[in-house]
Design a protein around this motif. Structure first.
Motif, PDB file in Angstrom:
ATOM      1  N   MET A 189     -34.647  39.570 -42.094  1.00  0.00           N
ATOM      2  CA  MET A 189     -36.034  39.699 -41.660  1.00  0.00           C
ATOM      3  C   MET A 189     -37.008  39.465 -42.813  1.00  0.00           C
ATOM      4  N   LYS A 190     -36.662  39.962 -44.002  1.00  0.00           N
ATOM      5  CA  LYS A 190     -37.537  39.745 -45.150  1.00  0.00           C
ATOM      6  C   LYS A 190     -37.575  38.271 -45.553  1.00  0.00           C
ATOM      7  N   ASP A 262     -32.421  32.717 -32.962  1.00  0.00           N
ATOM      8  CA  ASP A 262     -31.100  32.395 -32.407  1.00  0.00           C
ATOM      9  C   ASP A 262     -29.985  32.825 -33.359  1.00  0.00           C
ATOM     10  N   ASP A 263     -30.232  32.660 -34.651  1.00  0.00           N
ATOM     11  CA  ASP A 263     -29.200  33.041 -35.621  1.00  0.00           C
ATOM     12  C   ASP A 263     -28.974  34.552 -35.646  1.00  0.00           C
ATOM     13  N   LEU A 264     -30.007  35.334 -35.355  1.00  0.00           N
ATOM     14  CA  LEU A 264     -29.852  36.784 -35.391  1.00  0.00           C
ATOM     15  C   LEU A 264     -28.844  37.260 -34.358  1.00  0.00           C
ATOM     16  N   SER A 265     -28.893  36.676 -33.177  1.00  0.00           N
ATOM     17  CA  SER A 265     -27.994  37.134 -32.112  1.00  0.00           C
ATOM     18  C   SER A 265     -26.669  36.383 -32.116  1.00  0.00           C
ATOM     19  N   LEU A 266     -26.741  35.063 -32.282  1.00  0.00           N
ATOM     20  CA  LEU A 266     -25.507  34.281 -32.225  1.00  0.00           C
ATOM     21  C   LEU A 266     -24.690  34.408 -33.504  1.00  0.00           C
ATOM     22  N   THR A 296     -30.054  42.005 -31.015  1.00  0.00           N
ATOM     23  CA  THR A 296     -30.157  41.073 -29.882  1.00  0.00           C
ATOM     24  C   THR A 296     -31.524  41.173 -29.215  1.00  0.00           C
ATOM     25  N   ALA A 297     -32.014  42.398 -29.024  1.00  0.00           N
ATOM     26  CA  ALA A 297     -33.342  42.576 -28.427  1.00  0.00           C
ATOM     27  C   ALA A 297     -34.428  41.979 -29.319  1.00  0.00           C
ATOM     28  N   GLN A 298     -34.288  42.219 -30.633  1.00  0.00           N
ATOM     29  CA  GLN A 298     -35.266  41.655 -31.557  1.00  0.00           C
ATOM     30  C   GLN A 298     -35.209  40.132 -31.555  1.00  0.00           C
ATOM     31  N   LEU A 302     -38.359  37.616 -30.597  1.00  0.00           N
ATOM     32  CA  LEU A 302     -38.834  36.563 -31.498  1.00  0.00           C
ATOM     33  C   LEU A 302     -38.713  35.181 -30.854  1.00  0.00           C
ATOM     34  N   ALA A 303     -37.622  34.954 -30.142  1.00  0.00           N
ATOM     35  CA  ALA A 303     -37.435  33.654 -29.488  1.00  0.00           C
ATOM     36  C   ALA A 303     -38.506  33.420 -28.422  1.00  0.00           C
ATOM     37  N   LYS A 304     -38.826  34.462 -27.661  1.00  0.00           N
ATOM     38  CA  LYS A 304     -39.853  34.326 -26.632  1.00  0.00           C
ATOM     39  C   LYS A 304     -41.221  34.035 -27.247  1.00  0.00           C
ATOM     40  N   ALA A 305     -41.542  34.766 -28.314  1.00  0.00           N
ATOM     41  CA  ALA A 305     -42.828  34.531 -28.978  1.00  0.00           C
ATOM     42  C   ALA A 305     -42.889  33.129 -29.589  1.00  0.00           C
ATOM     43  N   ALA A 306     -41.777  32.687 -30.160  1.00  0.00           N
ATOM     44  CA  ALA A 306     -41.749  31.341 -30.741  1.00  0.00           C
ATOM     45  C   ALA A 306     -41.878  30.271 -29.662  1.00  0.00           C
ATOM     46  N   ASP A 307     -41.266  30.500 -28.500  1.00  0.00           N
ATOM     47  CA  ASP A 307     -41.385  29.534 -27.398  1.00  0.00           C
ATOM     48  C   ASP A 307     -42.825  29.429 -26.903  1.00  0.00           C
ATOM     49  N   GLU A 308     -43.517  30.559 -26.850  1.00  0.00           N
ATOM     50  CA  GLU A 308     -44.920  30.520 -26.428  1.00  0.00           C
ATOM     51  C   GLU A 308     -45.772  29.700 -27.392  1.00  0.00           C
ATOM     52  N   ILE A 309     -45.426  29.744 -28.653  1.00  0.00           N
ATOM     53  CA  ILE A 309     -46.172  28.947 -29.635  1.00  0.00           C
ATOM     54  C   ILE A 309     -45.808  27.471 -29.519  1.00  0.00           C
ATOM     55  N   LEU A 310     -44.532  27.202 -29.299  1.00  0.00           N
ATOM     56  CA  LEU A 310     -44.082  25.813 -29.251  1.00  0.00           C
ATOM     57  C   LEU A 310     -44.568  25.073 -28.009  1.00  0.00           C
ATOM     58  N   VAL A 311     -44.833  25.800 -26.911  1.00  0.00           N
ATOM     59  CA  VAL A 311     -45.276  25.127 -25.688  1.00  0.00           C
ATOM     60  C   VAL A 311     -46.757  24.765 -25.735  1.00  0.00           C
TER      61      VAL A 311
END
Length: 467
Positions: A189-190, A262-266, A296-298, A302-311
């Protein structure tokens, strides 16, 4: 009363004829001058070629306008038939369209061309400002994830510290596998936080460069002076600003955050429990499962927030298109209606004079139609007619005097018919006597002819030849 009004209208038309010609010449000259100024803004070449080309074109426009309206003023008021007036109106409409095409828009360019170019530059500045703001917002959108990432990093770091000191998670103090896992998540995270902070510095630097470019463009817009050099420098600044915005759009860390999420969970790798007692190993496994669920929740957040920016739609690249004053005044015609009205009025104002003359001549004809001929003729026309009649009479008298016969010739001419009548009467009286004498002579001729048919035996006479 009607006669006086008709005469006053006729005198008025004659009185304003010189003024009409003068006004038409001035309007044609003014249109030519503004056409020259407008034509110079769209011609390319050497200064000498541009000068002479603009002069010739403007002179042709002035002559054409003067000739066209002179013809209309001369002929239209005197055409009374409906078909004739309709034809002239069609010709007038075609001529007005040609004048608008060859002169009026150049007049508008001369009157408001510089202002139209400045309007184009001002709207371009507004567009570039809006594009820079949108690009900056897209770049900063990833910065909004920084607080969440910082909180997650601090939470993992605090849990690791608490577990190391008090063993609140597993019940055993020390740096075991749980502490290692929590420390690992905090480090990831840092690292992501460091990338976002580095991106923020680059974004800030690029935005400052873009704002400086915009400030220069606004200065060029408000600086007095010829619009041509300012527009050229404005174009240079616009190209530089476009490059800045392109670099700014590439500084977004949203794709990097999406990959990190994706790397955090996978890529979650839990360490092997290092507890000596089975109970401790069991507690470590439970804590690791809890940490994995939290990671996984985190990651999903983060993935959802990043997708909102990318769209978000990317900012389209804006290209600055330089416009000449003539092109700008056409592009922004709705913003310069007064200038267009003045430019068109200079060319079409003589049309108002044409209709005024048509109305006046029509009124004169209507007033004269109801009057007898004696009232329609003026004193000047009457005097002119009398003078002409007197001149004709004097000419006839001079012709008679010059060709008159003498007294003797007059007497002979008068006696000749009488002598001819007497001669005819004498011939009629002598006609019976002449007829008897002719009969008598005919009889004697017959007797002589009979006597000569007998042969003569007189020796002194020659014998008769032939029967």
């Amino acid at each position: 009363m009607a006669l006086g009004a008709s005469h006053r209208l006729t005198d008025g038309v004659a009185a304003v004829e010189t003024m009409t010609r003068f006004a038409l010449a001035v309007l044609a000259l003014a249109s030519g001058v503004y056409t020259y100024l407008g034509a110079r803004t769209i011609l390319d070449g050497s200064p000498t070629a541009v000068f002479f080309a603009a002069i010739i074109y403007s002179f042709s426009v002035s002559v054409g306008i003067y000739a066209f309206w002179s013809y209309m003023m001369r002929f239209y008021p005197h055409v009374t038939s409906r078909s004739g007036r309709t034809g002239l109106l069609a010709v007038m409409a075609a001529g007005c369209a040609m004048i608008l095409a060859m002169s009026s828009w150049l007049n508008a360019a001369a009157l408001a061309g510089s202002a139209a170019v400045e309007q184009h530059l001002a709207q371009s500045v507004e567009g570039y400002t809006a594009d820079l703001d949108r690009t900056y917002q897209n770049a900063l959108a990833a910065q909004s994830l920084l607080p969440d990432i910082q909180r997650a990093s601090e939470r993992f770091s605090q849990l690791a510290a608490v577990e190391r000191q008090s063993g609140s998670l597993t019940g055993t103090t020390g740096s075991g596998s749980v502490v290692q896992l929590l420390t690992q998540m905090s480090s990831q995270m840092k690292s992501l936080e460091g990338n976002i902070n580095a991106s923020r510095e680059q974004v800030t630097e690029l935005v400052e460069q873009g704002q400086k470019r915009l400030e220069t463009m606004r200065t060029l817009l408000s600086t007095p002076g010829p619009i041509g050099p300012r527009a050229d420098q404005f174009s240079t600044e616009a190209v530089a600003l476009t490059n800045v915005m392109a670099q700014l759009s590439q500084t977004s860390v949203a794709p990097s955050i999406r990959r990190a999420a994706d790397d955090l969970s996978l890529g979650f790798i839990a360490p092997v429990p290092d507890g000596m007692a089975p109970d401790l190993v069991n507690r470590q496994n439970q804590v690791m499962e809890t940490v994995k669920a939290s990671v996984t929740a985190q990651s999903k957040a983060l993935a959802k927030a990043a997708d909102e920016i990318l769209v978000r739609p990317p900012v389209a690249e804006r290209r600055f298109v330089p416009l000449s004053p003539a092109e700008a005044v056409l592009e922004y015609a709705s913003d310069f209606i007064p200038a267009w009205a003045g430019a068109i009025s200079i060319d079409l104002l003589p049309g108002v004079m044409v209709f005024i003359l048509a109305v006046v001549h029509g009124a004169i004809r209507r007033q004269e139609e109801g009057m007898p001929f004696a009232e329609r003729i003026t004193v000047a026309e009457l005097l002119e007619t009398l003078a002409l009649q007197k001149a004709i009479s004097e000419k006839a008298a001079q012709t008679t005097v010059a060709g008159a016969p003498s007294a003797e010739e007059v007497a002979l001419a008068a006696a000749e018919p009488r002598a001819r009548e007497e001669q005819v009467a004498d011939e009629r009286e002598a006609e019976p006597f002449m007829r008897d004498d002719l009969h008598h002579r005919t009889a004697e001729s017959d007797d002589t002819h009979q006597a000569t048919n007998v042969a003569s035996f007189d020796p002194g006479k020659n014998p008769r030849k032939g029967p």
